[in-house]
Design an enzyme around this catalytic site. Structure first.
Site, PDB file in Angstrom:
ATOM      1  N   GLU B  60      14.017  39.692  38.692  1.00 48.59           N
ATOM      2  CA  GLU B  60      15.002  39.138  39.626  1.00 48.59           C
ATOM      3  C   GLU B  60      14.388  38.744  40.962  1.00 48.59           C
ATOM      4  O   GLU B  60      14.783  37.746  41.575  1.00 48.59           O
ATOM      5  CB  GLU B  60      16.142  40.140  39.844  1.00 48.59           C
ATOM      6  CG  GLU B  60      16.987  40.403  38.596  1.00 48.59           C
ATOM      7  CD  GLU B  60      16.306  41.278  37.559  1.00 48.59           C
ATOM      8  OE1 GLU B  60      15.272  41.917  37.898  1.00 48.59           O
ATOM      9  OE2 GLU B  60      16.781  41.350  36.407  1.00 48.59           O
ATOM     10  N   HIS B 129      26.962  48.051  35.341  1.00 48.45           N
ATOM     11  CA  HIS B 129      27.532  46.763  34.957  1.00 48.45           C
ATOM     12  C   HIS B 129      28.838  46.451  35.682  1.00 48.45           C
ATOM     13  O   HIS B 129      29.545  45.526  35.289  1.00 48.45           O
ATOM     14  CB  HIS B 129      27.765  46.709  33.440  1.00 48.45           C
ATOM     15  CG  HIS B 129      26.493  46.640  32.650  1.00 48.45           C
ATOM     16  ND1 HIS B 129      25.710  47.751  32.432  1.00 48.45           N
ATOM     17  CD2 HIS B 129      25.863  45.601  32.063  1.00 48.45           C
ATOM     18  CE1 HIS B 129      24.651  47.393  31.720  1.00 48.45           C
ATOM     19  NE2 HIS B 129      24.716  46.090  31.478  1.00 48.45           N
TER      20      HIS B 129
END
Ligand SMILES: Cc1ncc(C[n+]2csc(CCOP(=O)(O)OP(=O)(O)O)c2C)c(N)n1
Ligand SMILES: [Mg+2]
Lengths: 365, 326
Positions: B60, B129
């Protein structure tokens, strides 16, 4: 990927000894591949100017004119060679250590020192010089070089991006991510690691167990090259070849320039706490400027007139830097709010107004 | 009018941006061949080619860092963080470079780029999540932070974000991905920096953004039975914040509850609450209250309904707005 042979892999490995064209005493190792007179004289000039600039910057710290200065004394051949090997349209991504690289790129010395003087901005226009702002968070500039190279390629340019990285910074995650991205996307990037043996106090053996930093390249599928970072001719040649490869669409290269930081990490650091004086003395004997001067003089490519002219130019640069830096007026405080967004938000406008009111309020009010 | 989901609207916004501006690139993890784990980028690689929409190595910080270099050199990258909590490896790039490049270069280098992240809970996700990370971004000067709550806004705000001269954190409420509205695309809604009154009312204002707007609207509907006429303001743009719309509403109603699912401590909800208290003090009949997630790591799928602000909790807060003194 599976088709890559072992032999191809082996070609990615660096040589056991760093590439060197000129010995420490100025003796040429080999004439083949050695850059020519004009190139080396340009490097000589940049080395002299760079060193004088560093001395002046260090003096300005002592006089309280600069907040801090991370000197690259001892590393000038690497700084200068890497930049001179590129075209002026190629981008460089320097760190706080790489002021001499910026000077070599042609950035105004006063602008180079703007940040270290204690301003909040980098001082120069990155687009004018194809030089990103000097980067302090370690290795974070490396992915930027990758992205710029990606954009350049997408736009059909021949631009190469070179990221300066320190030995310590090779342990950071962004170093790994940048090399991996550059290799996977086959981008025109040169990763130029200056192994100056220390990250502040921590020696390079605490950063890696690899035989060299250049060895890391093979893990990404790109060539790694070891070069004597105190030999301007070798740096010019090695970075030149890496840039050529990049331009010809052959992808990125990792270059490790082996060098030494003669001064402390910055003026605020005490290097005697972590390294012996003899080590410094040993490296002083491998001085990059003395080496190039000896080679050029011995081979009849440098005479006293040229030397004197370059020395005079360096003095002029230092004097001009002193005068202008001291006279530099910092931007008004309200500009702190001007560049946070393309247009200051209402909150920022209110805060700017508050600051203005505070600074114009009469005494005792 | 067509029935369109938020996922479709975001997909269409990306497709239209790619079609209209060749500087736009879409990339991230699994966004190419697969079309993203939420299928938001479905079909884009096939239609616009591998050079315009592609998968990257799994990293990322590298994704965001590469986008910085691209934006410096004339491209308009739109990157996807696969989930809110997986944007954290990119945090240093976001805070130290994405947010600051304009300032560090005295306005010379701007970074027109968008970081999209599915955010928030309510989908039964396992740990990592379901985070609501807007406060980290909103707290960082230099970032523009938006969170759509409607299908039309998902399209329109994303188009605006891609065209925006500053970096935008675009938070997509993942539990609204499959929510549908009657809307024909392209649609042009209010710009970045504007809040919108979603429902007019006179008794109190519910302030919400992203996934909580639906909760606020449902609460306002339910409140009618209790005899309260509630206004609902959708913040939409957390940074820059449309203080005037919020303040005007609360000055009119005299009461306010801020609803957001992130943990309440040091949150965007806290900031909104403080702002309303400061600027509406003389119009307020009661302290501004917050209904937020608890100050706990996001709970397991089985327990998340206890954590998320719901209609009941919002109504309880409304009930606590000192009506007897009115
Ligand atoms: C991410 C990050 N961590 C820590 C620091 C603090 N720091 C500044 S310079 C430095 C040493 C870096 O060493 P190296 O990469 O070898 O570069 P050199 O200073 O030797 O040029 C450290 C730890 C930083 N700037 N950024
Ligand atoms: Mg070092």
């Amino acid at each position: 990927m599976a088709t890559r042979s072992k032999a191809a892999g082996a070609r990615l490995l660096p040589s056991a000894e760093p590439v060197r064209f000129i010995e420490a005493d100025g003796t040429p190792v080999a004439r083949r591949g050695l850059p020519g007179g004009p190139e080396l004289r340009a490097a000589y000039r940049a080395l002299v100017l760079g060193r004088r600039f560093e001395q002046q910057a260090t003096a300005l710290v002592k006089q309280g004119q600069l907040a801090v200065y991370p000197s690259a004394h001892g590393q000038e051949a690497a700084e200068v060679g890497a930049v001179l090997a590129l075209r002026s349209t190629d981008w460089i991504f320097p760190t706080y250590r790489d002021s001499v690289a910026l000077l070599t790129r042609g950035v105004d010395p006063v602008e180079i020192l703007t940040l270290l003087r204690g301003e909040w901005h980098c001082g120069y226009d990155p687009y004018t010089h194809h030089a990103a702002p000097q980067c302090t968070p370690l290795a974070t500039q490396a992915p930027h070089a990758v992205g710029l190279a990606f954009a350049a390629q997408a736009r059909g340019e021949e631009t190469v991006a070179l990221a300066f990285v320190g030995d310590g910074a090779t342990s950071e995650g962004d170093f790994h991510e940048a090399l991996n991205f550059a290799a996977v996307f086959h981008l025109p990037v040169v990763f130029f690691v200056q192994n100056n043996q220390y990250a502040i106090s921590v020696p390079v053996r605490r950063q890696t167990a690899a035989p060299s930093l250049a060895h890391k390249a093979i893990g990404y599928g790109m060539p790694g090259v070891l070069v004597d970072g105190n030999d301007a001719a070798a740096v010019l040649s090695v970075v030149g070849a890496a840039a050529r490869r990049a331009r010809e669409g052959e992808g990125p290269t990792l270059v490790e320039a082996v060098t030494y930081r003669i001064d402390a990490h910055t003026n605020a650091d005490d290097a005697t706490r972590y390294r012996p004086d003899e080590e410094v003395t040993g490296w002083l004997a491998r001085d990059p400027l003395a080496r190039l001067t000896a080679y050029l003089t011995n081979s009849g490519q440098l005479n006293v007139d040229v030397e004197a002219a370059v020395a005079a130019e360096a003095e002029e640069l230092a004097a001009d830097l002193r005068t202008r830096l001291v006279a530099e007026v910092p931007p008004p405080p309200r500009e702190l709010f001007a560049h946070v967004y393309h247009r200051p938000t209402q909150r920022l406008r209110d805060q700017a107004e508050l600051l203005r009111a505070e600074s114009t309020a009469p005494e005792g009010s | 009018m067509a029935t369109t989901s938020m996922a479709q609207a975001i997909n269409q916004a990306l497709a239209d941006a790619l079609a209209e501006d060749e500087r736009v690139l879409v990339f991230g993890e699994d966004v190419g061949t697969l079309g993203g784990v939420f299928r938001i980028t479905d079909g884009l690689a096939a239609k616009y080619g591998e050079r315009r929409c592609f998968d990257t190595p799994l990293a990322e910080s590298g994704i965001v860092g590469m986008a910085v270099g691209m934006a410096m050199h004339g491209l308009r990258p739109v990157v996807e963080m696969q989930f809110d909590a997986f944007a954290y490896p990119a945090f240093e790039q976001i805070v130290s470079h994405v947010a600051k490049m304009r300032n560090r270069t005295r306005g010379r280098v701007s970074l027109p780029m968008v970081i999209r992240a599915p955010y928030g809970g309510g989908i039964g996700g396992v740990e990592h999540h379901s985070d609501s990370s807007e406060a980290y971004y909103a707290h960082t000067p230099g970032l523009t932070v938006v969170a759509p709550a409607t299908v039309a806004d998902a399209y329109s705000l994303l188009r605006a974000a891609v065209a925006w001269p500053d970096p935008v954190i675009f938070l997509e409420p993942k539990r609204l991905y499959w929510s549908k509205e009657e809307v024909t695309l392209p649609v042009h809604a209010e710009p970045i920096g504007r809040a919108v009154v979603r429902r007019g009312g006179t008794d109190a204002t519910l302030v919400a953004y992203g996934p909580s707007v639906r909760v606020a609207l449902a609460a306002a509907e339910a409140a009618r039975e209790e005899g309260w006429d509630l206004e609902v303001v959708d913040v939409r743009s957390i940074v820059p914040l449309d203080e005037e719309t919020l303040v005007a509403s609360v000055r009119r109603t005299g009461r306010a509850v801020v609803v957001a699912e992130a943990p309440g401590f040091a949150s965007v909800a806290s900031e909104l609450t403080a702002l309303l208290a400061e600027r509406c003090f003389h119009a307020l009949a009661a302290p501004v209250l917050r209904v937020t997630g608890f100050d706990i790591p996001y709970p397991s799928p089985k327990l998340e309904h206890h954590h998320l602000p719901d209609v009941e909790r919002v109504l309880d807060a409304v009930a606590a707005l000192q009506w007897e003194d009115a």
